[in-house]
Write an enzyme that holds these catalytic residues in place. Structure first.
Site, PDB file in Angstrom:
ATOM      1  CG  HIS A 198       1.560   2.628  12.821  1.00  0.00           C
ATOM      2  ND1 HIS A 198       0.220   2.558  13.070  1.00  0.00           N
ATOM      3  CD2 HIS A 198       1.724   2.094  11.583  1.00  0.00           C
ATOM      4  CE1 HIS A 198      -0.412   2.016  12.052  1.00  0.00           C
ATOM      5  NE2 HIS A 198       0.498   1.712  11.131  1.00  0.00           N
ATOM      6  CD  GLU A 248      -2.573  -1.552   5.653  1.00  0.00           C
ATOM      7  OE1 GLU A 248      -2.471  -2.541   6.400  1.00  0.00           O
ATOM      8  OE2 GLU A 248      -2.212  -0.391   6.008  1.00  0.00           O
ATOM      9  CG  ASP A 296       2.060  -3.969   5.428  1.00  0.00           C
ATOM     10  OD1 ASP A 296       2.827  -3.177   6.009  1.00  0.00           O
ATOM     11  OD2 ASP A 296       0.867  -3.716   5.196  1.00  0.00           O
ATOM     12  CG  HIS A 333      -0.375   0.016   2.545  1.00  0.00           C
ATOM     13  ND1 HIS A 333      -0.136   1.176   3.259  1.00  0.00           N
ATOM     14  CD2 HIS A 333       0.022  -0.987   3.366  1.00  0.00           C
ATOM     15  CE1 HIS A 333       0.373   0.883   4.438  1.00  0.00           C
ATOM     16  NE2 HIS A 333       0.486  -0.421   4.531  1.00  0.00           N
TER      17      HIS A 333
END
Length: 346
Positions: free
Chosen positions: A324, A223, A244, A72
């Site tokens: 993240h 995503e 990913d 993504h």
């Protein structure tokens, strides 16, 4: 195969893609870049209705068992939810953006009029010498604000810049590739995998690889909010592998130097035969890999199955630390992910 040449290409493309702001819902610029890169490699990519990219990179006309590789291009980001009376911006997150990971970060505000402004995400009343509660204040989106780099002191001042609720806020990725081979950046999730898949497409084309089955590459754009891979999978696809991130942290075995093969995430186990096939390919290719379970993770392939697609599914990716947040991987893990694709598919 010149492995280092493909790795250099992957790292170069990853850094270029990281430089293009593309939070969920704001991906046009990055998809235009990737579409043009596919064309330069000799492919004919197509855009999906939602704005993703689908490209066939190899075909066996006698095969009705097509495989789709997913990654993504959308990332985490913010959206203006309020303009305060003092001329600051309150954000709502796009995807799983953590407010404590945005403090003191530079950002850009993209207005719908086409103007772009710079700013910084700060906690409210950010001066330590003024705010006695500086250390004890929880970093949440309602305790933080974007300070715009313009002479604005009121809501009216901000509105005069054509900044509005619903405008997109993008954070500086701060991309660094060290001499020791570490790639550090926001949004390696999942732009490093986009670079890997472009590298695999380049490898197939330049090495004139005859793939044993039809292979699609599919770059999704939603995503981070859970529905990226839910549609647009071609009807002849029977297997989908999400490329990913592999997570690095307590209780896991993967390192930044390995390719991760995920056996189970928060949704459930990946297809046993696919996971076994990936492990077998890694072992036969003498590729450094790890198998792990990710308890707080969901992928594009999960959304495909939830949407009702009847496919076998798997998940691989380079080991990444601090997901993240300000993420870090290593060129070895990136290369091992690329090599696993070559052994499993070519």
């Amino acid at each position: 195969m010149n492995q280092l040449a493909y790795l250099d290409y992957i790292l170069d493309q990853t850094q270029k893609i990281l430089s293009i702001d593309s939070p969920t819902g704001f991906t046009k610029n990055v998809t235009e870049y990737v579409m043009e890169e596919y064309r330069s490699l000799g492919y004919s990519p197509k855009q999906t209705i939602k704005g993703g990219i689908l490209c066939e990179i190899g075909s066996d006309e006698n095969s009705n068992d097509a495989l789709c590789l997913e990654a993504h291009v959308d990332t985490l980001g913010g959206m203006v939810s309020q303009i305060t009376e003092t001329g600051r911006l309150i954000l709502t997150p796009l995807g799983g953006l953590e407010p404590n990971n945005t403090e003191s970060e530079n950002c850009k505000i993209y207005t719908r009029s086409g103007k772009i402004y710079s700013g910084t995400m700060q906690m409210k009343n950010a001066s330590v010498h003024v705010n006695k509660n500086y250390r004890s204040t929880a970093r949440e989106f309602d305790t933080m604000e974007v300070v715009i780099d313009e002479k604005v002191n009121s809501k009216e001042d901000v509105l005069s810049l054509h900044i509005r609720v619903g405008d997109i806020v993008c954070f500086d990725p701060r991309t660094v590739l060290t001499e020791s081979g570490y790639l550090k950046s926001r949004f390696l999730d999942d732009k490093v995998s986009v670079g890997i898949l472009l590298g695999f497409a380049k490898y197939v084309k330049e090495e004139n690889i005859k793939l044993p089955r039809k292979v699609y590459q599919y770059f999704t754009v939603f995503e981070e909010v859970g529905h990226g891979g839910s549609g647009s999978i071609p009807t002849d696809v029977t297997e989908v592998i999400s490329v990913d991130l592999g997570c690095v942290g307590d209780g896991l075995t993967c390192t930044e130097y390995q390719v991760s093969i995920c056996a189970k995430d928060s949704v459930g186990p990946y297809h046993y035969d696919v996971v076994s096939g990936l492990i077998e390919a890694a072992e036969h290719g003498h590729i450094d890999y790890a198998v792990d379970i990710y308890p707080h993770y969901a992928s594009d392939v999960d959304s495909a199955l939830t949407a009702g697609h009847e496919v076998r599914h798997g998940l691989i990716g380079p080991g990444v630390y601090a997901t993240h947040g300000y993420e870090r991987s290593h060129k070895d893990g990136i290369l091992n992910t690329f090599l696993l694709l070559t052994k499993y598919l070519a």
